[in-house]
Design an enzyme around this catalytic site. Structure first.
Site, short mmCIF file in Angstrom:
data_model
loop_
_atom_site.label_atom_id
_atom_site.label_comp_id
_atom_site.label_asym_id
_atom_site.label_seq_id
_atom_site.Cartn_x
_atom_site.Cartn_y
_atom_site.Cartn_z
N ASP A 1 -10.64 21.64 -9.77
CA ASP A 1 -10.43 21.09 -11.12
C ASP A 1 -11.43 19.99 -11.46
OD1 ASP A 1 -8.29 22.76 -10.95
OD2 ASP A 1 -6.81 21.30 -11.62
N GLU B 1 -12.91 32.74 -2.25
CA GLU B 1 -12.97 34.20 -2.12
C GLU B 1 -13.98 34.84 -3.08
OE1 GLU B 1 -9.19 36.24 -1.52
OE2 GLU B 1 -8.21 34.32 -1.07
N ASP C 1 -3.29 31.13 -10.86
CA ASP C 1 -3.76 30.02 -10.04
C ASP C 1 -3.70 30.37 -8.55
OD1 ASP C 1 -4.75 27.43 -9.74
OD2 ASP C 1 -3.24 26.55 -11.06
C1 GAL Z 1 -4.99 24.04 -11.08
C2 GAL Z 1 -5.82 24.82 -12.03
C3 GAL Z 1 -5.75 24.18 -13.39
C4 GAL Z 1 -4.32 24.05 -13.84
C5 GAL Z 1 -3.49 23.41 -12.76
C6 GAL Z 1 -2.03 23.50 -13.05
O1 GAL Z 1 -5.02 24.63 -9.84
O2 GAL Z 1 -7.12 24.85 -11.56
O3 GAL Z 1 -6.50 24.93 -14.31
O4 GAL Z 1 -3.85 25.31 -14.17
O5 GAL Z 1 -3.67 24.03 -11.51
O6 GAL Z 1 -1.26 23.10 -11.99
#
Ligand code: GAL
Length: 494
Positions: A176, A158, A120
């Site tokens: 998300d 990026e 992440d």
């Molecule tokens: C976000 C990511 C998600 C999930 C989440 C967990 O940044 O895009 O897929 O992993 O964090 O905190």
């Protein structure tokens, strides 16, 4: 394809939750349709021991991590884990990211038996780009010797589609899709889908743009919207991650996940990205992608109504590069709709869609276009992806000659598929910044290369007659003269 924990559970899950979801992948038949990965996201490790190794959250995972991974494997599935480029993950302290522990953590993930790693983008250390950390992690994963897929989750930041081929296999194109736990929102589904199109040209084998885990089956979408959501991901050749609770899934949602003809569109081996071929007023859009080959008479077509009222939608064969009559199959309904001349029309409810397979005659007078930057092509030597504002899709591949690079460099356009052996024209579009006229080489399949004169200082087109064989061909350009040639694309016509 698989199931991922975050969108439904956030951090409200434990070892048993994951086992239950793994079981459900098997009992619903989803595993056997290709949903093979179980991705456990977030809230995994609560600290590091004195030697820096990860400490697993013992409350959440009372049997330890290896036992859980073993269980997932015992169900005929693969297991994925999660980390972050920062010191801590998005959930914050105490959960551990891998910053400056890339080698150690990759080795730990391998020792637990993981097959997949998501990294992440939260808590990026000040002044440090994510790319370097992702590249270190990719190398760390490679060094473990264990095949683990690598998922760069930088939310589109990026632009990993331009640099991560060969290091990662998939990357997020957007933030998300679900801002809240166990909640779906139509607008973000549409937004995430549409933003993948901007990078469509970088979609291909081992180079997958990911609009995010799905929210099909989570509250917030109507059944019509959930089906359209799945069609959008399928035509995008997106990773298909179920993000719902599979143990509580009702029949209609299960039918969405398990439609084999729709899954086949997603999993088509060419892996081309989607293109919006037309847009009508009131929110009607026509999306298409070729199946099997770029010059294919067989295409997946999604007609979608993003408007708020029922409306008529149509697709014209000319927008697909097809001519004459074409057969139309409704993939959701598993039903042949018949042969149609020039176009196909249907009625769509608000937010509704159809996903069609249209099979017709590819128009070889218009021809098939192959972008130099497509990841299915092969680059050698110094051949590099470059930004090229005047080029189609804004990218080119640069070939540097002898001055800069003793061996020269080459670009092979692979998977050039034609229906019959015979004479074709190749139209090469390129930018040549050299002063003098110069000579590049072109090789068709394994036949000895021929010279190609490039006039100096231009954005130009060369039209070259070639003999191609029925089925797959490759056309390779190499350049060992002075300066740099930027290859934009080529078009193959009859
Ligand atoms: C976000 C990511 C998600 C999930 C989440 C967990 O940044 O895009 O897929 O992993 O964090 O905190």
């Amino acid at each position: 394809m698989g199931w991922a924990s975050w969108n439904h559970f956030f951090c409200d899950y434990n070892d048993q939750t994951i086992r239950d979801q793994a079981d459900a992948l098997v009992s619903t038949g989803m595993r056997d349709l290709g949903y093979n990965y179980v991705l456990i996201q977030e809230c995994l490790t609560t600290g590091r021991s004195a030697d820096g190794s990860l400490i697993v959250d013992a409350t959440r995972f009372p049997h330890g991590m290896k036992a859980l991974v073993d269980y997932v494997h015992s169900r005929g599935l693969k297991a994925g884990t999660y980390t972050d480029i920062g010191v801590n993950t998005c959930a914050g302290k105490p959960y551990q990211g891998s910053y400056q522990h890339e080698d150690q953590d990759a080795a730990t993930f391998a020792s637990w038996g993981y097959d997949f790693v998501e990294m992440d983008y939260c808590n990026r250390p000040p002044g440090v780009m994510g790319r370097g950390i992702y590249e270190r992690m990719a190398e760390a994963i490679r060094k473990t010797g264990r095949p683990m897929l690598f998922y760069i989750c930088s939310w589109g930041n990026e632009g990993p589609w331009t640099w991560a081929q060969g290091k990662a296999q998939l990357w997020r194109t957007e933030s998300d899709v679900a801002g809240e736990k166990n909640h779906a929102d139509w607008k973000s589904v549409v937004g995430n889908f549409e933003s993948t199109e901007r990078h469509s040209v970088f979609n291909g084998p081992n180079s997958w743009n990911d609009p995010d885990m799905m929210v099909v089956g989570n509250p917030g979408l109507t059944l019509t919207e959930a089906q359209t959501h799945f069609s959008m991901w399928a035509i995008s050749a997106a990773p298909l991650w179920a993000g719902n609770d599979l143990t509580q899934m009702d029949g209609p949602i299960r039918a969405i996940f398990t439609n084999s003809e729709v899954i086949a569109v997603d999993q088509d081996p060419l892996g081309a990205g989607p293109v919006k071929v037309r847009e009508y007023g009131a929110g009607i859009e026509v999306w298409a992608k070729p199946l099997g080959a770029f010059g294919s008479g067989v295409q997946a077509v999604m007609l979608v109504n993003l408007g708020e009222a029922p409306a008529e939608a149509s697709v014209e064969w000319s927008d697909l590069g097809l001519a004459g009559e074409a057969a139309v199959r409704d993939l959701w309904a598993h039903k042949d709709l018949g042969e149609f001349r020039d176009a196909y029309k249907t009625q769509l409810p608000a937010h509704g869609s159809v996903l069609l397979k249209v099979s017709g005659e590819f128009s070889w007078t218009r021809g098939a276009t192959y972008e130099a930057e497509w990841p299915g092509n092969t680059r050698t030597g110094d051949a590099a992806l470059v930004v090229c504002p005047e080029c189609s899709q804004s990218y080119a591949v640069s070939l540097s000659g002898a001055k800069n690079n003793a061996g020269g460099s080459s670009l092979a356009f692979n998977h050039i598929v034609v229906p019959e052996s015979g004479k074709y024209w190749v139209k090469l579009v390129y930018v040549y910044s050299g002063e003098a006229n110069n000579t590049a080489q072109m090789r068709v399949n394994q036949i000895a290369p021929t010279d190609l004169k490039l006039p100096g200082g231009i954005y130009a087109t060369a039209k070259i007659p070639v003999d191609l064989v029925k089925g797959e061909n490759s056309i390779t350009f190499s350049f060992a003269a002075e300066g740099t040639v930027n290859i934009d694309r080529l078009t193959v016509t009859r």
